[in-house]
Design an enzyme around this catalytic site. Structure first.
Site, short mmCIF file in Angstrom:
data_model
loop_
_atom_site.label_atom_id
_atom_site.label_comp_id
_atom_site.label_asym_id
_atom_site.label_seq_id
_atom_site.Cartn_x
_atom_site.Cartn_y
_atom_site.Cartn_z
N LYS A 223 0.83 -1.21 0.00
CA LYS A 223 0.00 0.00 0.00
C LYS A 223 0.86 1.26 0.00
CE LYS A 223 -3.36 -0.18 2.92
NZ LYS A 223 -4.47 -0.57 2.04
N ARG B 226 -4.04 2.74 8.25
CA ARG B 226 -4.29 1.44 7.61
C ARG B 226 -3.02 0.59 7.57
NH1 ARG B 226 -7.52 2.37 2.10
NH2 ARG B 226 -5.84 3.84 1.64
N GLY C 274 -8.37 -7.64 4.22
CA GLY C 274 -9.27 -7.74 5.35
C GLY C 274 -8.71 -8.42 6.58
N MET D 134 -6.01 -7.54 8.43
CA MET D 134 -5.49 -6.65 9.47
C MET D 134 -6.41 -5.44 9.58
SD MET D 134 -1.40 -7.03 8.87
CE MET D 134 -1.48 -6.72 7.11
N ARG E 31 -2.98 -1.78 -6.24
CA ARG E 31 -2.12 -2.95 -5.99
C ARG E 31 -2.44 -4.00 -7.04
NH1 ARG E 31 -5.11 -4.86 -0.35
NH2 ARG E 31 -7.15 -5.28 -1.26
N HIS F 82 -15.88 -8.48 1.23
CA HIS F 82 -14.86 -9.34 1.82
C HIS F 82 -14.96 -10.77 1.29
CE1 HIS F 82 -13.52 -12.23 4.92
NE2 HIS F 82 -12.47 -11.43 4.98
N ARG G 60 5.76 -50.53 -8.98
CA ARG G 60 6.36 -50.93 -7.70
C ARG G 60 5.84 -52.30 -7.29
NH1 ARG G 60 5.00 -47.29 -2.59
NH2 ARG G 60 3.03 -48.45 -2.72
N SER H 138 13.87 -43.61 -7.19
CA SER H 138 12.66 -42.79 -7.02
C SER H 138 12.49 -42.58 -5.52
CB SER H 138 11.43 -43.49 -7.60
OG SER H 138 10.29 -42.68 -7.43
N GLY I 257 10.72 -42.06 -2.31
CA GLY I 257 9.40 -42.17 -1.70
C GLY I 257 9.37 -41.27 -0.48
N THR I 258 9.07 -40.01 -0.67
CA THR I 258 9.26 -39.02 0.39
C THR I 258 8.25 -39.12 1.53
OG1 THR I 258 8.07 -37.43 -1.01
CG2 THR I 258 10.47 -37.33 -1.02
N ASP J 128 7.45 -41.98 3.22
CA ASP J 128 8.13 -42.80 4.22
C ASP J 128 9.51 -42.25 4.57
OD1 ASP J 128 6.06 -44.47 4.62
OD2 ASP J 128 6.92 -46.22 3.63
N CYS K 134 8.34 -39.73 -6.05
CA CYS K 134 6.97 -40.21 -6.26
C CYS K 134 6.10 -40.07 -5.01
CB CYS K 134 6.98 -41.66 -6.73
SG CYS K 134 7.71 -42.83 -5.56
N TYR L 47 12.77 -35.92 -12.85
CA TYR L 47 11.32 -35.76 -12.93
C TYR L 47 10.70 -35.77 -11.54
CZ TYR L 47 10.86 -40.78 -11.94
OH TYR L 47 10.92 -42.01 -11.34
#
Length: 911
Positions: free
Chosen positions: A26, A96, A105, A107, A340, A457, A625, A793, A795-796, A798, A860, A880
């Site tokens: 602002k 403001r 909206g 703050m 803005r 709003h 798998r 690959s 396995g995020t 686990d 994956c 990938y």
């Protein structure tokens, strides 16, 4: 000496649009507009740094900054020719908030600051409008009372509404000056009762208290929630902009409004917005009055409309983005209060980006960076099926504020929407929303309000969140206490209670009773198709695959631009009703011969599934798998079997029939089957199944399982390859902790492949064998694992659990505390923990490629569809990412933005 307060006004400014970090969006934009000669009321901005200093200094502003603010105020008083607190001709101010990133909206704002008992009389004389002066004073006490003194707004509303009720008045502007004076006296009594102090009459004290209240609002619940939702950093703080007031509520030649240089819902290049005559800005935003369309301003105030169009058109060209602006006209003179980059829906973001390229405003790379990946989600989900809509009752057509179809149960409070969303889809239904409703709006699938316009709003926040929204549906009468609404449709009165299903179309504004069916959207043409083509150009050879287990999902993934399957979970195929009995027979087998007999029944089923996947992904790799979950997951629960065993001797014929269907046997076999199942379940019971007998450990214990799956894969490959189609099978061994486990399982797969492909005469068919890196030890020994793996690959899911020692299921019991205390920057199961898990991944990539430079590496886990995680994967050097089909376009865009980020860094949160 360091500067903390920046003045603007009279055609000059201390700052400019490049200083958003310091002045907030602002303040920076007001300074820029002022420098460019636009009609901006003068003022000053207290920098974002002061917000943090305020909290660090025990909620106090240091004296040197206080003195600098005093100098800026004196400069403003000189510019305006008025003094703050002057009883005869007072300078009135707005105070403001304004952070670097837009938080509509969330703050606080205070208008008409500087009014007290004496200055209000002076304003009445000076303006020759007593009603206007006392309307400003009652508004100021109300806003200051809530924001700076912490008094609940409903207490003020009760006093105000009671006076209207007593005077039998419906419209606020019909209250007389005498009515307003009486309300003011009641307001001051309320302040004394709630705070034990009189309403502050010193205007300078009012200013300091208001500034501090703005700073405190940075940490209110709704602002914190919004920042977490939008991933806005907590430490940046908010600026506080103090500006000379101009008045839209002095009479019928005055007014206020908000607008956009393009339609923020659809992206169409049309002048879009709303205004109110004889009103202040909060009246438009709060949605308490339904405003007029901005096009009507051309008839009401043609001169103001013409100037506004010229200014906003030039602003869009200067900022090279759609502008969200606020304006007031006082006695026919236009003032710009804000500009803005505007919040917009996903469809609008894409269309605006594409059209601005064609208009020559921006280049393709800027267009790709302009759209937040999460916004694409709004273009990828189903829309209403027209045939289905014909079976529903249409209640009304409100104002279409944010596009998209939403079906859910009506909830009449934010808390109700949050609770209901835990059980099923919810639609938040309110007379009007307030910033306090942010959690309910986030939980709901859509939002419906009875009043308000396109700039209320509800509309602004819903568009930013991507929620379908309808506002100004005035035909519905909402009773929030009784949790219901009624609507007159023809001769009938329709009542919708909490929990009843409604369907809303934020594109048309139509509201229906009941549940509409939906249809899949098209992504093959239009603005999205062109936009994604550009994204793919910048993404280069970084691939995006899909996690898909059945041909239907694979086809959907291809439709969304997937370049292969990064994870096929073969166990999902065994849960089908026609397969589960054979899977259970294999588990219950007491010897290898019996297990192989059961596996032989599953073989043709798996072969058919794999063939379907290969066909759907012709020409692209398919990673399959081998079996991963523990065997007990395919058997009935222990508790169910124990209850059934006790109940069986006393069960009715009907109950026995139900048991037989449940446990996959005949009624006559129940006496033998239930104990047998229970015995096996107890044998397979594990204290910690997630770290137990699963993944490659199953294949090592029961090699015939791996053998059957490998046979199904390669026989399917033969079937599809003989049709002349190109296929790329990739067999992935899960849960290895080191090379020995992979070596064991790889030998089985290679043996089966040699046999099947040799028999078919397809020995030259290229296939790959790799592993899923989901155990820290596998990552730490990736150099030796890579000697046997042709691809990794990650396995995020686990890997996150095992690295952090944190259960994904149990974390939900205390995640709120961790997020509130900022122990984790974000949910580690939603967005990759780059500081910990990320370092382990980077090490594994480095070690793996040291052994095998051409090692193919991907991800994956669920993180594959998270934009921040995709960017990490790109930087880490992966080939990938793989994610759910509906997140494929999101990952494609995130990858493109990651590639572009290596060049010029561009903010994308503005859209």
């Amino acid at each position: 000496m360091k500067k903390y307060v920046y003045s603007f006004g009279g055609g000059t400014a201390d700052g400019d649009k490049s200083m958003k970090d310091l002045l907030g969006g602002k303040g920076a934009n007001l300074a820029e507009m002022c420098k460019n000669g636009l009609p901006v009321p003068g003022g000053f901005t207290v920098a974002t740094e002061v917000c943090n200093i305020y909290f660090q200094n025990g909620n106090k502003v240091p004296k040197e900054i206080q003195d600098e603010q005093g100098q800026a105020l004196a400069k403003l008083e000189k510019l305006m020719g008025k003094k703050l607190g002057d009883a005869k001709d007072p300078l009135l101010l707005s105070v403001r908030s304004g952070a670097k990133f837009s938080m509509p909206g969330m703050m606080n704002t205070i208008l008409n600051l500087g009014l007290n008992d004496e200055t209000t009389e002076g304003l009445a004389v000076r303006s020759n409008n007593e009603r206007f002066a006392y309307d400003c004073y009652r508004r100021f006490i109300q806003m200051f009372g809530e924001v700076a003194l912490g008094i609940e707004m409903e207490h003020f509303d009760h006093i105000f509404d009671e006076k209207k009720k007593k005077r039998k008045i419906k419209v606020d502007s019909d209250l007389s000056a005498a009515d307003l004076k009486a309300i003011i006296e009641d307001y001051k009594k309320l302040v004394k009762k709630e705070t034990k102090k009189d309403f502050p009459q010193d205007a300078h004290v009012q200013l300091d208290m208001s500034r501090d209240a703005v700073f405190r609002s940075w940490n209110n619940d709704k602002a914190v929630y919004y920042r977490r939702m939008e991933k806005i950093p907590d430490e940046i703080g908010t600026a506080c902009t103090v500006q000379a007031m101009v008045f839209g509520n002095m009479g019928d030649d005055c007014g206020t409004g908000v607008g956009f240089t393009r339609d923020p819902g659809s992206g169409e290049n049309v002048f879009y917005g709303e205004f109110l005559i004889n009103a202040q800005g909060e009246d438009v935003v709060a949605g308490i009055r339904t405003p007029q369309a901005i096009a009507d301003l051309k008839k009401v105030m043609p001169g103001v409309y013409k100037e506004l169009r010229e200014i906003t058109t030039n602003l869009e060209k200067a900022y090279k983005d759609m502008q969200d602006f606020e304006f007031t006209f006082e006695s026919g003179k236009l003032y710009m209060l804000q500009t803005r980059n505007g919040k917009r829906t996903g469809p609008a973001a894409v269309r605006i980006a594409v059209e601005m390229v064609k208009e020559g405003l921006i280049e393709k790379d800027e267009a790709v960076m302009r759209v937040a990946p999460s916004q694409l989600d709004q273009l990828l989900h189903p829309v209403f099926d027209n045939a289905s809509l014909k079976t529903l009752t249409k209640i009304t057509r409100g104002i279409a504020a944010s596009p998209g179809a939403a079906v859910g149960m009506a909830a009449f409070s934010a808390q109700g929407a949050v609770a209901m969303a835990a059980k099923g889809p919810a639609i938040l239904v309110r007379k009007e929303t307030t910033p306090d409703d942010i959690a309910g709006m986030d939980a709901a699938k859509g939002i419906l309000t009875a009043v308000g316009g396109k700039s209320s709003h509800a509309a602004v926040v819903a568009r930013g969140m991507g929620r379908p929204c309808i506002v100004g549906a005035s035909i519905i009468s909402i009773d929030e206490k009784a949790k219901r609404f009624t609507a007159k449709v023809g001769d009938k009165t329709i009542t919708v209670k909490e929990g009843d299903f409604i369907s809303i179309d934020g594109t048309t504004g139509d509201v229906y009773v009941g549940q509409s069916k939906t249809v899949e959207p098209s992504t093959k043409s239009g603005f999205l198709a062109e936009f994604m083509k550009w994204a793919d150009e910048f993404r280069g050879d970084f691939g995006v695959r899909a996690n898909a287990d059945i041909p239907k999902d694979a086809k959907a993934a291809r439709n969304f631009g997937a370049e292969g399957i990064g994870l096929c979970r073969t166990e999902h195929m065994f849960f089908a009703e026609d397969r589960l009995p054979f899977m259970q027979a294999m588990i219950l087998a007491t010897d290898e011969k019996s297990r192989r007999a059961a596996l032989a029944k599953l073989l043709p089923m798996q072969r058919k599934d794999f063939a379907g996947l290969f066909e759907a992904m012709e020409g692209f790799p398919v990673v399959i798998r081998t079996l991963d979950p523990p065997l007990h997951e395919f058997l009935p629960k222990r508790e169910e079997l124990m209850v059934a065993e006790v109940k069986l001797p006393h069960a009715t014929a009907k109950e026995k029939k139900e048991m037989a269907a449940k446990f996959g046997c005949t009624v006559g076999e129940l006496k033998k089957t239930i104990p047998s199942l229970l015995h096996r379940v107890e044998e397979l019971h594990e204290m910690n199944p997630m770290l137990g007998h699963r993944g490659c450990r199953l294949g090592i214990t029961y090699p015939e399982i791996t053998e059957m799956q490998a046979r199904a894969i390669f026989e399917a490959a033969v079937i599809v390859a003989k049709k002349g189609k190109k296929i790329i099978p990739e067999v992935m061994i899960p849960l290895v902790g080191g090379y020995k486990e992979l070596e064991h399982q790889k030998a089985i797969v290679e043996s089966v492949a040699k046999e099947v492909l040799g028999k078919a005469g397809l020995t030259k068919l290229k296939y790959y064998i790799g592993t899923m890196i989901e155990i820290p030890r596998a990552a730490l020994t990736a150099d030796s694992v890579a000697e046997h793996a042709e691809f990794f690959s990650f396995g995020t899911n686990d890997l996150t659990q095992t690295t952090m020692g944190l259960s994904r299921d149990d974390y939900t019991k205390f995640n709120a505390h961790y997020e509130n205390l900022k122990i984790f920057k974000t949910d580690p199961f939603g967005s990759l923990d780059q500081e910990g898990v990320g370092k382990l991944i980077e090490l594994a990539i480095q070690l793996g490629r040291k052994t095998r430079p051409d090692l193919e590496i991907g991800i994956c886990g669920e993180h594959g569809g998270d934009p921040d995680s995709v960017a990490f994967c790109y930087r880490a050097g992966m080939n990938y990412v793989s994610c759910s089909p509906y997140r494929v376009p999101i990952a494609r865009l995130a990858a493109a933005q990651a590639a572009l980020a290596k060049g010029a860094k561009t903010e994308s949160r503005t859209a």
